[in-house]
Write an enzyme that holds these catalytic residues in place. Sequence first.
Site, mmCIF file in Angstrom:
data_model
loop_
_atom_site.group_PDB
_atom_site.id
_atom_site.type_symbol
_atom_site.label_atom_id
_atom_site.label_comp_id
_atom_site.label_asym_id
_atom_site.label_seq_id
_atom_site.Cartn_x
_atom_site.Cartn_y
_atom_site.Cartn_z
ATOM 1 N N GLY A 347 -25.178 -19.626 49.597
ATOM 2 C CA GLY A 347 -26.352 -21.106 50.463
ATOM 3 C C GLY A 347 -26.775 -21.945 48.313
ATOM 4 O O GLY A 347 -27.734 -23.049 48.949
ATOM 5 N N VAL A 348 -26.411 -20.960 48.109
ATOM 6 C CA VAL A 348 -26.674 -21.545 46.500
ATOM 7 C C VAL A 348 -27.160 -22.284 46.287
ATOM 8 O O VAL A 348 -28.504 -23.221 45.596
ATOM 9 C CB VAL A 348 -25.291 -23.155 46.336
ATOM 10 C CG1 VAL A 348 -24.476 -22.099 45.920
ATOM 11 C CG2 VAL A 348 -25.505 -24.029 47.245
ATOM 12 N N CYS A 349 -28.803 -21.505 47.317
ATOM 13 C CA CYS A 349 -30.305 -21.855 47.167
ATOM 14 C C CYS A 349 -30.570 -23.609 46.512
ATOM 15 O O CYS A 349 -31.352 -24.289 46.150
ATOM 16 C CB CYS A 349 -31.216 -21.845 45.354
ATOM 17 S SG CYS A 349 -31.452 -20.380 45.265
ATOM 18 N N ASN A 350 -30.149 -24.009 48.594
ATOM 19 C CA ASN A 350 -29.656 -25.551 48.566
ATOM 20 C C ASN A 350 -30.037 -26.238 49.394
ATOM 21 O O ASN A 350 -29.390 -26.612 50.757
ATOM 22 C CB ASN A 350 -29.259 -26.390 47.866
ATOM 23 C CG ASN A 350 -29.580 -27.867 47.226
ATOM 24 O OD1 ASN A 350 -29.930 -28.488 48.914
ATOM 25 N ND2 ASN A 350 -29.828 -28.387 46.038
#
Length: 786
Positions: A347-350
């Site tokens: 989810g790469v913090c986004n």
Amino acid sequence: MDRFARDMTSNLFGNPHSASASSQLSTARIEDIRLRVLRFFNADPAEFDLVFVANATAGIKLVADALRAAPDGFDYVYHQASHTSLVGVREEARNSLCLGDRQVEDWLSEVRPFDDGGNRPVVFAYPAQSNMDGRRYPLTWAERLRCGARKTYTLLDAAALVCSSPLDLSRADAAPDFTVVSLYKIFGFPDLGALIVRRDAEEAFTSRRYFGGGTVDMVVCLKEQWHAPKSQFLHDRLEDGTLPVHSIIALDAALDVHQHLFGSMLDVAAHTSFLSRRLHRGLRSLRHGNGEPVCVLYSPDPDSTDNRLGSGPVVAFNIRNSLGAWVSLTEVEKLATLKSFHIRTGGVCNPGGIASALGLEPWEMKQNFSSGFRCGGEADIMAGKPTGVIRASLGAMSTISDVDSFVDFVGEFYRDPSPASHRTEPVSQLHNPSRLHVHSISIYPIKSCGRFQIPAGIDWEVKPEGLAWDREWCLIHQGTGQALSQKRHPKMALIRPSLDFDRGELRVTYTGEVPAHLRREIAIPLSKNPSLFHSPTFHSRSSRVCGDEIQAQTYSSAEINSFFSDMLGVPCSLARFPAGGQGKSMRHSKAHLQKHQLSPPPPLPPAVRPLLPGSFPPSPPDSDSEKAVSRRILLSNESPILAITLPSVDALNQDIQRSKPDSKHISSAVFRANIVIAPAVPGAPLIPYAEDSWSGIRIGQQQHEFEMLGACRRCHMVCINQETAGKSEEPFVTLSKTRRFDGKVFFGVHMCYHGGKNAQEGLTREKQFPTVRVGDVVVPEWRQGE
Ligand SMILES: *Cc1c(COP(=O)(O)O)cnc(C)c1O
């Protein structure tokens, strides 16, 4: 590092705030470096101040903390592509809104996002470049927002942008009010961030409450409480405690070496955008032997003409096999790690960026969450959709050979060069007059309540636990904790749930008589938002469903619970039993083959006589010991899916007619099946109760395999008319004459989806997300015959 070490070994740096030479040296160097970093972003120190912080997130929090303390708080608008650290600010705001590009444009052209007439300031936050896919957003937004009637501050998250691009703050009147950066993302070292504040926006910090050492000119504690914040520079007031002195000093070396190695940020930008175009093209052009693309790319196409703002050197993508199935992100990451590629997956913090790239609705994300998906977990393909992306980022130090070898890596491990795809052959039975099809599909979202028929033309997901959304809810007696059953409460048949995915709701209508002051409809969110439920510690009493002790999540809303209690006249609560639970939040199928099913099947009419591949030894007579495999179910009585055939219903009706010529026709609905199977050509030969002798069926063009688990035992609940909730004695009386074996009455068969046995082998898109629809061809496989 060498240059920094030289600096450290040849100078003595003291703690600031003293008159000693070492202390003064530190202070002087810090102020020089503050200026140097401002210049790096072309920011005039007369117009901007720079606050050293631990990382970009700490800068964001400083802004949020200060504005939260403003007399009336603040309203918050954030762009959908925001990093998690920007999203979290919403929890401090009075009102918050997440906007996409189009909505931001509407707002800029004077459409008010908040119409409560409040006069509190608005903070608009957005990334200069998305950390998910590298997309860039206009730096002109800040200037345009400043013209509006309501006081609006802009918070620009430039953490991703500045890694590989210059950020030019030379026009102070057009610049964002607050800009955050992660300096370590540019230089690799030291671990520092910065908050750059337009001096015109400094008043935003006047309400900040906390003060730490070094930020005040005077503090009075005894008898009176008073303090005077430092007044000259904003950074003096915001940098609480001792600065990370040596880290800041290391920035000097970092700035020198970066320039020495890579030149200006314009050079870095030219280099990285050349490489990212090459990476983008390389991944985009990888094709399987059958012509299907290997990668699905989410980053904007650098060659596209409508990519005016350009994009960062980031390629976000997912991989599909030649049959269209998604490849697991964790698998890709593991292999890449072995091959020494440093990529990020997930989810790469986004959260907003991922949801819009992957088309995930909020309820789906919560669904995935409650089915066990966690950021960084192993399960990354859920309900046929990936839950994250693979992100390859490039920087000043990346080379052409890095890019080429990464593209080769993806090609080598994930490209299937064989020209033919091994798609399942189309079902050859299409012209067989006795062919079967799926006549109807029903689910019962709330156990024992009315059905929801899947409309024709809709593909409905099949899961190991059964059809999607089947028996996920139940009603629990508030006194005994027992799940309510239609057997005791026939009016449950009049509670009709339906699924509305556009609104993300389970809508429930009561079709019986309702006193005028009560509503007959209620909507329940599909999202498994924990706030909807009693927390398990307060409400840890377990419930019982069909003899199993279970732990379901009971809804806390009085509105929801009294709706059901009023309709049924029983004090009950709605409860949910989602898939993926453990312990008492999990149930297993109990269905098994019955003895009568093991006797040789009746002779078949020639047209349906299956091709039997030789004869098998007879099955063991003790069927109870047969199935050691345990299959998960939700709240259904015994098994994932219940099937019946129309010829069996017809035969039963004929039996009833024979003994009571004036009795009413029994609807197939009384059997509460999920899948009703019938001859595709009405009247074609299919012997009644043939389903008892099937070992399995294949459904649809994709030939999804289902395994028959055993006949379904019946009780007098089949006597409840599902339209009116009225009771009669049929069909149970006739069934118990014609369909009784070993003292028990049977009608219909339990079955389960058999997919996923051979995991990735030949996994197709359809097998990854199996569905059934009305009209699908059904091909039975027969248990060994005479
Ligand atoms: C890395 C990053 C952040 C978070 O930065 P920290 O320095 O870890 O606080 C925020 N936004 C974007 C766009 C980023 O790339």
